[in-house]
Design a protein around this motif. Structure first.
Motif, mmCIF file in Angstrom:
data_model
loop_
_atom_site.group_PDB
_atom_site.id
_atom_site.type_symbol
_atom_site.label_atom_id
_atom_site.label_comp_id
_atom_site.label_asym_id
_atom_site.label_seq_id
_atom_site.Cartn_x
_atom_site.Cartn_y
_atom_site.Cartn_z
ATOM 1 N N ILE A 153 -14.254 15.441 111.663
ATOM 2 C CA ILE A 153 -12.895 15.327 111.047
ATOM 3 C C ILE A 153 -11.778 14.987 112.247
ATOM 4 C CG2 ILE A 153 -10.894 16.759 110.222
ATOM 5 C CD1 ILE A 153 -13.097 18.679 109.035
ATOM 6 N N VAL A 154 -11.115 13.729 111.702
ATOM 7 C CA VAL A 154 -10.087 13.076 112.551
ATOM 8 C C VAL A 154 -8.885 13.189 112.012
ATOM 9 C CG1 VAL A 154 -11.958 11.615 113.897
ATOM 10 C CG2 VAL A 154 -10.714 10.759 111.916
ATOM 11 N N HIS A 155 -8.552 13.691 110.782
ATOM 12 C CA HIS A 155 -7.194 13.565 110.207
ATOM 13 C C HIS A 155 -7.343 14.557 109.099
ATOM 14 C CE1 HIS A 155 -3.369 11.617 109.882
ATOM 15 N NE2 HIS A 155 -3.626 11.090 108.592
ATOM 16 N N VAL A 156 -6.141 15.319 108.710
ATOM 17 C CA VAL A 156 -6.141 16.364 107.812
ATOM 18 C C VAL A 156 -4.987 15.987 106.886
ATOM 19 C CG1 VAL A 156 -5.907 18.840 107.497
ATOM 20 C CG2 VAL A 156 -7.111 17.960 109.436
ATOM 21 N N HIS A 157 -5.205 16.105 105.599
ATOM 22 C CA HIS A 157 -4.281 15.790 104.567
ATOM 23 C C HIS A 157 -4.287 17.363 103.756
ATOM 24 C CE1 HIS A 157 -3.780 11.564 103.527
ATOM 25 N NE2 HIS A 157 -3.384 11.950 104.600
ATOM 26 N N CYS A 158 -3.002 18.007 103.877
ATOM 27 C CA CYS A 158 -2.793 19.284 103.229
ATOM 28 C C CYS A 158 -2.131 19.073 101.730
ATOM 29 C CB CYS A 158 -2.044 19.999 104.207
ATOM 30 S SG CYS A 158 -2.711 20.445 105.897
ATOM 31 N N LYS A 159 -2.919 19.157 100.740
ATOM 32 C CA LYS A 159 -2.489 19.089 99.574
ATOM 33 C C LYS A 159 -2.919 20.514 98.827
ATOM 34 C CE LYS A 159 -4.063 15.486 97.275
ATOM 35 N NZ LYS A 159 -2.899 14.429 97.365
ATOM 36 N N ASP A 160 -2.133 21.415 98.293
ATOM 37 C CA ASP A 160 -2.331 22.612 97.850
ATOM 38 C C ASP A 160 -2.531 22.507 96.163
ATOM 39 O OD1 ASP A 160 -2.937 25.218 97.435
ATOM 40 O OD2 ASP A 160 -1.347 26.011 98.700
ATOM 41 N N ALA A 164 9.380 19.303 100.880
ATOM 42 C CA ALA A 164 9.221 18.939 102.118
ATOM 43 C C ALA A 164 9.283 19.949 103.048
ATOM 44 C CB ALA A 164 9.955 17.513 102.366
ATOM 45 N N ARG A 165 10.580 20.635 102.889
ATOM 46 C CA ARG A 165 10.944 21.914 103.860
ATOM 47 C C ARG A 165 10.100 22.927 103.597
ATOM 48 N NH1 ARG A 165 17.557 21.958 102.703
ATOM 49 N NH2 ARG A 165 18.001 20.867 104.758
ATOM 50 N N LEU A 166 9.561 23.133 102.514
ATOM 51 C CA LEU A 166 8.776 24.346 102.216
ATOM 52 C C LEU A 166 7.353 24.134 102.779
ATOM 53 C CD1 LEU A 166 8.033 26.969 100.719
ATOM 54 C CD2 LEU A 166 7.329 25.564 98.697
ATOM 55 N N GLY A 167 6.893 22.817 102.611
ATOM 56 C CA GLY A 167 5.574 22.324 103.208
ATOM 57 C C GLY A 167 5.519 22.456 104.866
ATOM 58 N N GLY A 221 3.082 15.826 110.071
ATOM 59 C CA GLY A 221 3.471 14.599 109.422
ATOM 60 C C GLY A 221 3.549 14.805 107.958
ATOM 61 N N ILE A 222 4.085 13.844 107.281
ATOM 62 C CA ILE A 222 4.073 13.872 105.838
ATOM 63 C C ILE A 222 4.050 12.568 105.116
ATOM 64 C CG2 ILE A 222 6.721 13.345 106.005
ATOM 65 C CD1 ILE A 222 6.888 15.669 103.363
ATOM 66 N N ASN A 223 3.565 12.718 104.151
ATOM 67 C CA ASN A 223 3.212 11.124 103.116
ATOM 68 C C ASN A 223 4.446 11.152 102.308
ATOM 69 O OD1 ASN A 223 2.238 9.402 100.875
ATOM 70 N ND2 ASN A 223 0.689 9.425 102.275
ATOM 71 N N PRO A 224 4.984 9.732 102.032
ATOM 72 C CA PRO A 224 6.311 9.542 101.096
ATOM 73 C C PRO A 224 5.988 9.934 99.572
ATOM 74 C CG PRO A 224 5.254 7.421 101.902
ATOM 75 C CD PRO A 224 4.288 8.740 102.712
ATOM 76 N N LEU A 225 4.698 10.205 99.608
ATOM 77 C CA LEU A 225 4.393 10.521 98.011
ATOM 78 C C LEU A 225 5.417 11.768 97.591
ATOM 79 C CD1 LEU A 225 0.510 10.605 97.852
ATOM 80 C CD2 LEU A 225 1.846 8.995 96.600
ATOM 81 N N TRP A 228 -3.220 15.032 113.643
ATOM 82 C CA TRP A 228 -2.047 15.284 112.767
ATOM 83 C C TRP A 228 -2.454 16.041 111.538
ATOM 84 C CZ3 TRP A 228 3.055 13.568 113.098
ATOM 85 C CH2 TRP A 228 3.150 12.559 114.035
ATOM 86 N N VAL A 229 -1.573 16.845 111.264
ATOM 87 C CA VAL A 229 -1.803 17.522 109.791
ATOM 88 C C VAL A 229 -0.759 17.195 108.926
ATOM 89 C CG1 VAL A 229 -3.219 19.471 110.631
ATOM 90 C CG2 VAL A 229 -0.638 19.787 110.615
ATOM 91 N N VAL A 230 -1.097 16.645 107.947
ATOM 92 C CA VAL A 230 -0.166 15.937 106.923
ATOM 93 C C VAL A 230 0.061 16.550 105.458
ATOM 94 C CG1 VAL A 230 0.372 13.472 105.909
ATOM 95 C CG2 VAL A 230 -0.737 13.748 108.121
ATOM 96 N N VAL A 231 1.362 16.572 105.337
ATOM 97 C CA VAL A 231 1.697 17.195 103.778
ATOM 98 C C VAL A 231 1.389 15.742 102.884
ATOM 99 C CG1 VAL A 231 3.309 17.989 102.037
ATOM 100 C CG2 VAL A 231 3.003 19.104 104.637
ATOM 101 N N GLU A 232 0.376 15.848 102.078
ATOM 102 C CA GLU A 232 0.412 14.574 101.028
ATOM 103 C C GLU A 232 0.071 15.235 99.838
ATOM 104 O OE1 GLU A 232 -2.495 11.015 100.031
ATOM 105 O OE2 GLU A 232 -3.128 12.983 99.760
ATOM 106 N N ALA A 233 1.263 15.651 99.130
ATOM 107 C CA ALA A 233 1.350 16.464 98.043
ATOM 108 C C ALA A 233 2.022 15.820 96.889
ATOM 109 C CB ALA A 233 1.658 17.914 98.169
#
Length: 299
Positions: free
Chosen positions: A204-211, A279-282, A6-10, A261-266
């Motif tokens: 852990i029930v949710h994961v945000h992937c922010k580098d 978004a594509r790169l993530g 998944g992704i966050n609209p940020l 879910w593993v979510v791109v939130e960057a």
């Protein structure tokens, strides 16, 4: 064992600084997120809050509702008052099939204040901890009873930011309080995301992937900048574009049997970091990390 991406609209439009991507329509966010390869979105400020309206919009793009941020104020209102306040949000999540609620205590928070540096992040007194923890347990029990689990979001600029604060939160709450592991926020606070994943795997029930771009983080800390100044300077980026070891982190998720879910939130400035490109790169990087770790992806 499988995860969903998944992704966050940020990536397109920022909730803490609405001027970033302010002119970008929700339709563009959803269409490009799907085009990039994601299966679902978290909520943002441009999303309708009526499930009868939002549901068909997401469905038209072939997207699921992942979750959505909730700002709690348990230091200033009772558990009963908080439950009443969150009911509309809980109803939206539950109605559209989300299983977790991104939950963060925002009393005294500074992450939305551009003029306040991260060195002024709030902390709770002992009396506030004693107020906060039982109230959080009560709210978490209620939400879980409704079929949606709290995923507590440790966050820069809030009362739960550091490794020590996360440790106390986990030690003194019941299992209904799940943990949202956000690698970027934890590393940004000086913590170790890989160690935290191992230590709290069962919670852990949710994961945000922010580098994080290491040199920009160092500059933000050296110049004592605010969270939002760090965002504008490019402190955050999508997973695989910074220095966090996601390959090892994802191996830990596999070993622990994580399913969710593993979510791109960057959050970045979309005028500088082209949203669809990042978004594509993530998404491509998440797919690579999953493949290397042996994590199956459910579309």
């Amino acid at each position: 064992m499988s995860v969903r991406l998944g992704i966050n609209p940020l990536t397109w439009t920022n909730d803490d600084m609405p001027s970033l991507g302010g002119d970008t329509p929700l339709e563009v966010c959803l269409a490009e997120g799907k085009q990039a390869g994601f299966s679902g979105f978290e909520l943002g400020h441009k999303f309708p809050r009526d499930p009868a309206v939002l549901g068909p919009i997401l469905e038209s793009h072939g997207l699921a509702l992942v979750s959505g941020w909730y700002s709690s104020e348990l230091l200033t209102r009772s558990a009963e008052e908080e439950i009443e306040a969150l009911k509309p949000h809980l109803h939206l999540l539950k109605s559209l099939g989300a299983k977790v609620m991104v939950f963060c205590e925002v009393t005294h928070c500074v992450h939305g204040q551009r003029e306040v540096s991260l060195s002024h992040s709030p902390s709770m007194s002992e009396a506030e901890w004693q107020t906060f923890l039982p109230r959080l347990n009560q709210v978490a029990d209620y939400c879980l009873g409704q079929g949606v689990q709290i995923a507590y979001h440790h966050h820069l600029g809030t009362v739960i930011e550091t490794e020590a604060e996360i440790a106390r939160l986990m030690a003194e709450t019941n299992p209904a309080v799940g943990l949202l592991l956000d690698s970027g926020h934890l590393v940004g606070a000086g913590g170790d995301a890989i160690a935290a994943q191992k230590q709290y795997a069962e919670r852990i029930v949710h994961v945000h992937c922010k580098d994080i771009r290491k040199e920009v983080l160092a500059d933000a800390r050296n110049r004592d900048l605010s969270f939002l100044e760090g965002v504008l300077n490019g402190m955050f980026t999508v997973p695989g574009d910074g220095f966090i070891d996601y390959a090892t982190l994802f191996q830990g998720l596999r070993d622990s049997g994580y399913e969710g879910w593993v979510v791109v939130e960057a959050e970045q400035d979309p005028a500088v970091a082209h949203p669809l490109t990042y978004a594509r790169l993530g998404c491509d990087n998440l797919k690579r990390f999953c493949a290397e770790a042996g994590l199956q992806i459910t579309e």
